[in-house]
Motif scaffolding. Structure first.
Motif, short mmCIF file in Angstrom:
data_model
loop_
_atom_site.label_atom_id
_atom_site.label_comp_id
_atom_site.label_asym_id
_atom_site.label_seq_id
_atom_site.Cartn_x
_atom_site.Cartn_y
_atom_site.Cartn_z
N PRO A 31 0.85 -1.15 -0.07
CA PRO A 31 -0.01 0.01 -0.07
C PRO A 31 0.87 1.35 0.00
CG PRO A 31 -0.26 -1.16 2.26
CD PRO A 31 0.67 -2.21 1.16
N THR A 32 0.18 2.49 -0.34
CA THR A 32 1.03 3.65 -0.49
C THR A 32 1.27 4.06 1.31
OG1 THR A 32 -0.48 4.49 -2.49
CG2 THR A 32 0.80 6.07 -0.98
N PRO A 33 2.55 4.50 1.29
CA PRO A 33 3.03 4.68 2.78
C PRO A 33 1.98 6.16 3.14
CG PRO A 33 4.96 4.60 1.36
CD PRO A 33 3.92 4.49 0.49
N TRP A 34 1.96 6.15 4.49
CA TRP A 34 1.24 7.14 4.97
C TRP A 34 1.74 8.46 4.41
CZ3 TRP A 34 3.32 10.53 8.33
CH2 TRP A 34 4.73 10.10 8.86
N TRP A 35 2.88 8.70 4.66
CA TRP A 35 3.65 10.04 4.45
C TRP A 35 3.30 10.56 3.10
CZ3 TRP A 35 7.06 9.83 0.30
CH2 TRP A 35 7.58 8.71 0.15
N ALA A 36 3.34 9.51 2.08
CA ALA A 36 2.96 9.90 0.63
C ALA A 36 1.54 10.24 0.53
CB ALA A 36 3.40 8.66 -0.33
N ALA A 37 0.62 9.61 1.28
CA ALA A 37 -0.76 9.92 1.08
C ALA A 37 -1.06 11.41 1.73
CB ALA A 37 -1.55 9.03 2.06
N PHE B 184 0.36 13.85 -0.98
CA PHE B 184 -0.87 14.00 -1.91
C PHE B 184 -1.86 15.00 -1.28
CE2 PHE B 184 0.63 10.13 -4.11
CZ PHE B 184 0.39 10.53 -5.35
N VAL B 185 -2.27 14.71 0.01
CA VAL B 185 -3.46 15.81 0.37
C VAL B 185 -2.98 17.19 0.56
CG1 VAL B 185 -4.73 16.14 2.36
CG2 VAL B 185 -4.56 13.94 1.42
N GLY B 186 -1.56 17.35 0.94
CA GLY B 186 -1.06 18.58 1.08
C GLY B 186 -0.87 19.37 -0.27
N LEU C 204 -3.05 22.83 -1.56
CA LEU C 204 -2.24 24.02 -2.31
C LEU C 204 -2.85 24.36 -3.72
CD1 LEU C 204 1.48 23.48 -1.04
CD2 LEU C 204 -0.28 25.23 -0.24
N LEU C 205 -2.74 23.23 -4.37
CA LEU C 205 -3.35 23.46 -5.72
C LEU C 205 -4.72 23.68 -6.02
CD1 LEU C 205 -1.50 20.48 -7.65
CD2 LEU C 205 -1.02 22.95 -7.85
N ALA C 206 -5.57 23.03 -5.13
CA ALA C 206 -7.06 23.26 -5.18
C ALA C 206 -7.32 24.76 -4.69
CB ALA C 206 -7.74 22.17 -4.19
N CYS D 122 -7.90 18.77 -6.38
CA CYS D 122 -9.07 17.99 -5.95
C CYS D 122 -8.55 16.45 -6.28
CB CYS D 122 -10.31 18.27 -6.47
SG CYS D 122 -10.77 20.03 -6.18
N LEU D 123 -8.18 16.16 -7.26
CA LEU D 123 -7.86 14.64 -7.56
C LEU D 123 -6.70 13.99 -6.66
CD1 LEU D 123 -8.11 14.63 -11.56
CD2 LEU D 123 -9.62 13.52 -9.74
N SER D 124 -5.74 15.01 -6.37
CA SER D 124 -4.74 14.63 -5.51
C SER D 124 -5.18 14.57 -3.90
CB SER D 124 -3.65 16.08 -5.58
OG SER D 124 -2.51 15.63 -4.80
N ILE D 125 -6.07 15.37 -3.80
CA ILE D 125 -6.53 15.34 -2.32
C ILE D 125 -7.36 13.84 -2.05
CG2 ILE D 125 -8.49 16.19 -0.80
CD1 ILE D 125 -7.67 19.10 -1.82
N TYR D 126 -8.26 13.67 -3.38
CA TYR D 126 -9.26 12.57 -3.17
C TYR D 126 -8.06 11.30 -3.18
CZ TYR D 126 -11.53 8.63 -5.17
OH TYR D 126 -12.37 7.41 -5.45
#
Length: 183
Positions: free
Chosen positions: A117-123, A126-128, A132-134, A167-171
């Motif tokens: 699975p994707t590591p928590w730090w990478a997730a 993505f949210v951070g 910023l982008l959104a 928004c896609l990155s946050i999702y």
């Protein structure tokens, strides 16, 4: 490393004429065309995990096996341990996707390939980045629309696109955090 051009592809037995469309396999070291590679249906110790060639063959042509769609597109089960036998011993293999934070794994007990699975730090990254982008995209679109300048429409479209990417990155980040894919 030995000269690649002029050797025979271990899969199709054609002469390799260009380094751009061929390489030495990183796992077994045999020369092969990139287009000839067919991953094995079920990786074993007799087949190379990287190119699917029987490990003991170099002189005779090898008929490539047809691989299922999930091997061609790189979507494997996502799990911390083997999804089939729950084994924890594995061999690392190069992922087929563009973005991967960890290498795929092949279980040493049952030869099932799976993705950690994707590591928590990478997730969280993505949210951070998505926030910023959104935020930038949304605020820029609102300010551009308030000005009412029709010449600003291309800029508003680009800023709106950044907002959608955010928004896609946050999702993706939230999905990776709350549903890491453990079976």
């Amino acid at each position: 490393m030995a000269q690649l051009v002029g050797t025979k592809c271990v899969i199709c037995q054609e002469k390799i004429t260009n380094e751009l469309d061929s390489r030495y396999c990183r796992d077994c070291g045999k020369p092969r065309h990139t287009a000839c590679v067919r991953l094995p249906d079920r990786p074993t110790d007799e087949l190379c995990y990287e190119c699917g060639v029987p490990v003991g063959t170099l002189d005779k042509p090898v008929e490539p096996k047809e691989s299922p769609d999930f091997l061609q597109y790189g979507t494997f089960p996502v799990s911390r341990t083997c999804p089939k036998c729950r084994g924890e011993k594995y061999k690392r293999v190069k992922p087929l996707g563009w973005i991967a934070f960890k290498w795929d794994r092949v279980c040493k007990d049952c030869a099932t390939r799976y993705t950690p699975p994707t590591p928590w730090w990478a997730a969280l990254t993505f949210v951070g980045v998505g926030l910023l982008l959104a935020g930038f995209g949304g605020i820029s679109v609102l300010l551009g629309m308030l000005k009412g300048d029709p010449l600003r429409l291309p800029a508003i479209a680009c800023e709106g696109f950044l907002g959608i990417i955010g928004c896609l990155s946050i999702y993706h980040g939230l999905r990776s955090l709350f549903n890491p894919g453990d079976v």
